[in-house]
Scaffold this active site. Structure first.
Site, PDB file in Angstrom:
ATOM      1  N   LYS A 182       1.317  -0.706   0.209  1.00 53.33           N
ATOM      2  CA  LYS A 182      -0.394  -0.426  -0.002  1.00 53.33           C
ATOM      3  C   LYS A 182       0.948   1.099  -0.028  1.00 53.33           C
ATOM      4  O   LYS A 182       1.742   1.517   1.061  1.00 53.33           O
ATOM      5  CB  LYS A 182      -0.503  -0.144   1.203  1.00 53.33           C
ATOM      6  CG  LYS A 182      -2.090   1.083   0.664  1.00 53.33           C
ATOM      7  CD  LYS A 182      -1.441   2.314   1.289  1.00 53.33           C
ATOM      8  CE  LYS A 182      -2.760   4.308   1.439  1.00 53.33           C
ATOM      9  NZ  LYS A 182      -2.024   4.641   2.132  1.00 53.33           N
ATOM     10  N   GLY A 207      -0.035   8.782  -0.171  1.00 55.91           N
ATOM     11  CA  GLY A 207       0.197  10.149  -0.111  1.00 55.91           C
ATOM     12  C   GLY A 207       1.004  10.381   0.574  1.00 55.91           C
ATOM     13  O   GLY A 207       1.936  11.080  -0.389  1.00 55.91           O
ATOM     14  N   GLY A 250      -4.025  11.011  -1.804  1.00 56.69           N
ATOM     15  CA  GLY A 250      -4.756  12.486  -0.865  1.00 56.69           C
ATOM     16  C   GLY A 250      -3.994  13.533  -1.200  1.00 56.69           C
ATOM     17  O   GLY A 250      -5.028  14.071  -1.723  1.00 56.69           O
ATOM     18  N   ASP A 273      -6.023   2.512   2.450  1.00 54.50           N
ATOM     19  CA  ASP A 273      -5.379   1.568   3.232  1.00 54.50           C
ATOM     20  C   ASP A 273      -6.750   0.463   3.027  1.00 54.50           C
ATOM     21  O   ASP A 273      -6.068  -0.959   3.301  1.00 54.50           O
ATOM     22  CB  ASP A 273      -5.845   2.061   4.577  1.00 54.50           C
ATOM     23  CG  ASP A 273      -4.023   3.030   4.888  1.00 54.50           C
ATOM     24  OD1 ASP A 273      -3.208   2.900   4.417  1.00 54.50           O
ATOM     25  OD2 ASP A 273      -4.538   4.069   5.591  1.00 54.50           O
ATOM     26  N   LYS A 297      -5.075   3.076   8.683  1.00 51.82           N
ATOM     27  CA  LYS A 297      -3.669   1.487   8.253  1.00 51.82           C
ATOM     28  C   LYS A 297      -4.118   0.499   9.431  1.00 51.82           C
ATOM     29  O   LYS A 297      -3.893  -0.410   9.188  1.00 51.82           O
ATOM     30  CB  LYS A 297      -2.735   2.424   9.036  1.00 51.82           C
ATOM     31  CG  LYS A 297      -2.147   2.730   7.667  1.00 51.82           C
ATOM     32  CD  LYS A 297      -0.526   3.040   7.165  1.00 51.82           C
ATOM     33  CE  LYS A 297      -1.171   4.348   7.359  1.00 51.82           C
ATOM     34  NZ  LYS A 297      -1.473   4.884   6.071  1.00 51.82           N
TER      35      LYS A 297
HETATM   36  N1  LIG Z   1       1.501   6.394  17.011  1.00 54.03           N
HETATM   37  C1  LIG Z   1       1.396   6.632  16.055  1.00 54.03           C
HETATM   38  N2  LIG Z   1       2.636   6.269  15.757  1.00 54.03           N
HETATM   39  C2  LIG Z   1       2.793   6.491  14.127  1.00 54.03           C
HETATM   40  N3  LIG Z   1       2.073   7.307  14.069  1.00 54.03           N
HETATM   41  C3  LIG Z   1       0.451   7.992  14.168  1.00 54.03           C
HETATM   42  C4  LIG Z   1       0.485   7.150  14.959  1.00 54.03           C
HETATM   43  N4  LIG Z   1      -0.676   8.107  15.752  1.00 54.03           N
HETATM   44  C5  LIG Z   1      -0.858   8.145  14.750  1.00 54.03           C
HETATM   45  N5  LIG Z   1       0.208   9.144  13.500  1.00 54.03           N
HETATM   46  C6  LIG Z   1       0.119   9.368  12.452  1.00 54.03           C
HETATM   47  O1  LIG Z   1      -0.742   8.885  11.356  1.00 54.03           O
HETATM   48  C7  LIG Z   1       0.261   9.395  10.227  1.00 54.03           C
HETATM   49  C8  LIG Z   1       0.199   8.310   9.261  1.00 54.03           C
HETATM   50  O2  LIG Z   1      -0.863   7.926   8.923  1.00 54.03           O
HETATM   51  P1  LIG Z   1      -1.565   8.882   6.981  1.00 54.03           P
HETATM   52  O3  LIG Z   1      -0.603  10.496   7.300  1.00 54.03           O
HETATM   53  O4  LIG Z   1      -3.187   8.513   6.827  1.00 54.03           O
HETATM   54  O5  LIG Z   1      -0.291   8.424   6.714  1.00 54.03           O
HETATM   55  P2  LIG Z   1      -0.704   7.816   4.358  1.00 54.03           P
HETATM   56  O6  LIG Z   1      -1.301   9.278   3.265  1.00 54.03           O
HETATM   57  O7  LIG Z   1       0.559   7.863   4.330  1.00 54.03           O
HETATM   58  O8  LIG Z   1      -1.107   6.946   4.537  1.00 54.03           O
HETATM   59  C9  LIG Z   1       1.748   9.610  10.453  1.00 54.03           C
HETATM   60  O9  LIG Z   1       2.384  10.706   9.586  1.00 54.03           O
HETATM   61  C10 LIG Z   1       1.497  10.206  12.570  1.00 54.03           C
HETATM   62  O10 LIG Z   1       1.410  11.436  11.840  1.00 54.03           O
HETATM   63  C1  LIG Z   2     -13.014   7.885   1.484  1.00 54.39           C
HETATM   64  C2  LIG Z   2     -11.211   8.909   1.393  1.00 54.39           C
HETATM   65  O1  LIG Z   2     -11.224   9.173   2.558  1.00 54.39           O
HETATM   66  N1  LIG Z   2     -10.466   8.283   0.186  1.00 54.39           N
HETATM   67  C3  LIG Z   2      -9.979   8.992   0.127  1.00 54.39           C
HETATM   68  C4  LIG Z   2      -8.608   7.825  -1.100  1.00 54.39           C
HETATM   69  C5  LIG Z   2      -7.491   8.550  -0.814  1.00 54.39           C
HETATM   70  C6  LIG Z   2      -6.154   7.741   0.173  1.00 54.39           C
HETATM   71  O2  LIG Z   2      -6.331   7.137   0.855  1.00 54.39           O
HETATM   72  O3  LIG Z   2      -5.205   8.632  -0.124  1.00 54.39           O
HETATM   73  P1  LIG Z   2      -4.152   8.125   1.202  1.00 54.39           P
HETATM   74  O4  LIG Z   2      -3.401   6.676   0.743  1.00 54.39           O
HETATM   75  O5  LIG Z   2      -3.023   9.684   0.503  1.00 54.39           O
HETATM   76  O6  LIG Z   2      -4.571   8.903   2.451  1.00 54.39           O
HETATM   77  C7  LIG Z   2      -9.292  10.487  -0.030  1.00 54.39           C
HETATM   78  O7  LIG Z   2      -9.912  10.990  -0.626  1.00 54.39           O
HETATM   79  O8  LIG Z   2      -8.363  10.924   0.254  1.00 54.39           O
END
Ligand SMILES: Nc1ncnc2c1ncn2[C@@H]1O[C@H](COP(=O)(O)OP(=O)(O)O)[C@@H](O)[C@H]1O
Ligand SMILES: CC(=O)N[C@@H](CCC(=O)OP(=O)(O)O)C(=O)O
Length: 249
Positions: free
Chosen positions: A4, A7, A39, A151, A209
């Site tokens: 996976k 962003g 994202g 995710d 996640k």
């Molecule tokens: N316990 C934790 N350990 C690590 N990161 C965490 C935790 N709780 C929250 N986070 C947050 O989750 C973020 C990762 O999720 P997200 O920003 O959605 O990532 P992605 O865009 O890669 O999917 C990290 O950058 C951090 O800010």
């Molecule tokens: C429903 C929902 O929230 N969909 C996400 C899809 C993209 C995504 O998940 O991107 P990242 O992995 O970079 O977070 C969105 O619109 O942002």
């Protein structure tokens, strides 16, 4: 193995290319399926149109008129990523029922909950030596597009194929005391994850996640790891259980 790719692990072209090179190297030993989000790319396209979006429970509220912008941004990214990875076929979840979904909650608009994965199509592509690169837009019961958190989409694919999954992000894994890097948890059980979410030390974007990781394990994935996309050699190390946070049943 399912990768996976979201962003935060594709913030620059350099990082995107570095992750793509890692994926290409991993293919020497593992059949790989990439599931991606994007994202920040979606945000850029919305901002260019003066559209502000709202998140509820980590999910983007997606009114029908926003769906084309979301899908367009992810489609462009899908082509770039599949080109970067090479020997790849970029697909959206809408293609050939690869990701089927239903409306999760009408209040969130066109946000989907995955109800099915066309695992046969993925196996066919892998059998032909191609790496599927899947964008997280699913097809709904009405034939229209549904926006699925990437995710969640990746976890569903790992569960359907019963293969291990690595969630690449911008942190080394799950920290017990975020953002202290010394508090990285190499292993977490289902019970520890549930406790972390309830207690609040697992928060924000980490919640979808860990939930997707648990969902993949429930459906039969042998492992689910959260690791940094910025560390060289991370995918091979994660496959050996030597990087990130491995979540176990
Ligand atoms: N316990 C934790 N350990 C690590 N990161 C965490 C935790 N709780 C929250 N986070 C947050 O989750 C973020 C990762 O999720 P997200 O920003 O959605 O990532 P992605 O865009 O890669 O999917 C990290 O950058 C951090 O800010
Ligand atoms: C429903 C929902 O929230 N969909 C996400 C899809 C993209 C995504 O998940 O991107 P990242 O992995 O970079 O977070 C969105 O619109 O942002």
């Amino acid at each position: 193995m399912i990768i996976k790719y979201g962003g935060n692990a594709m913030k620059s072209q350099e990082l995107r290319r570095a992750v793509a090179a890692e994926i290409a190297a991993l293919r020497a030993e593992h059949a790989v399926v990439v599931v991606h989000g994007g994202g920040p790319a979606i945000e850029r396209e919305l901002a260019a149109r003066d559209i502000v979006s709202e998140f509820r429970g980590g999910l983007r509220v997606t009114p029908p008129e926003m769906m084309d912008v979301v899908e367009g941004a992810l489609c462009v990214l899908n082509k770039r990523l599949s080109q970067d990875v090479g020997h790849a076929l970029g697909l959206m979840g809408r293609d050939s029922g690869l990701l089927r979904a239903e409306v999760l909650d009408p209040e969130l608009g066109r946000v989907g909950r995955v109800t099915g994965v066309n695992a046969d199509l993925l196996r066919t592509l892998l059998g032909a030596g191609l790496t599927p690169v899947v964008g997280c837009v699913a097809v709904g019961p009405d034939g229209g597009a549904l926006n699925v958190n990437a995710d969640t989409a990746a976890g569903a694919v790992a569960g359907a194929l019963a293969e291990g999954i690595v969630f690449l992000t911008d942190v080394d894994g799950v920290y017990r005391a975020y953002p202290d890097p010394h508090s990285l948890a190499p292993h977490l059980t289902r019970a520890e994850v549930e406790e972390g979410v309830a207690a609040g030390w697992i928060a924000g974007g980490m919640i979808p996640k860990v939930r997707a990781a648990l969902d993949a394990l429930t459906r039969g994935a042998p492992f689910a790891t959260i690791a940094s996309g910025m560390t060289a050699g991370v995918l091979a190390a994660a496959a050996r259980g030597e990087a990130g946070t491995r979540i176990t049943p």
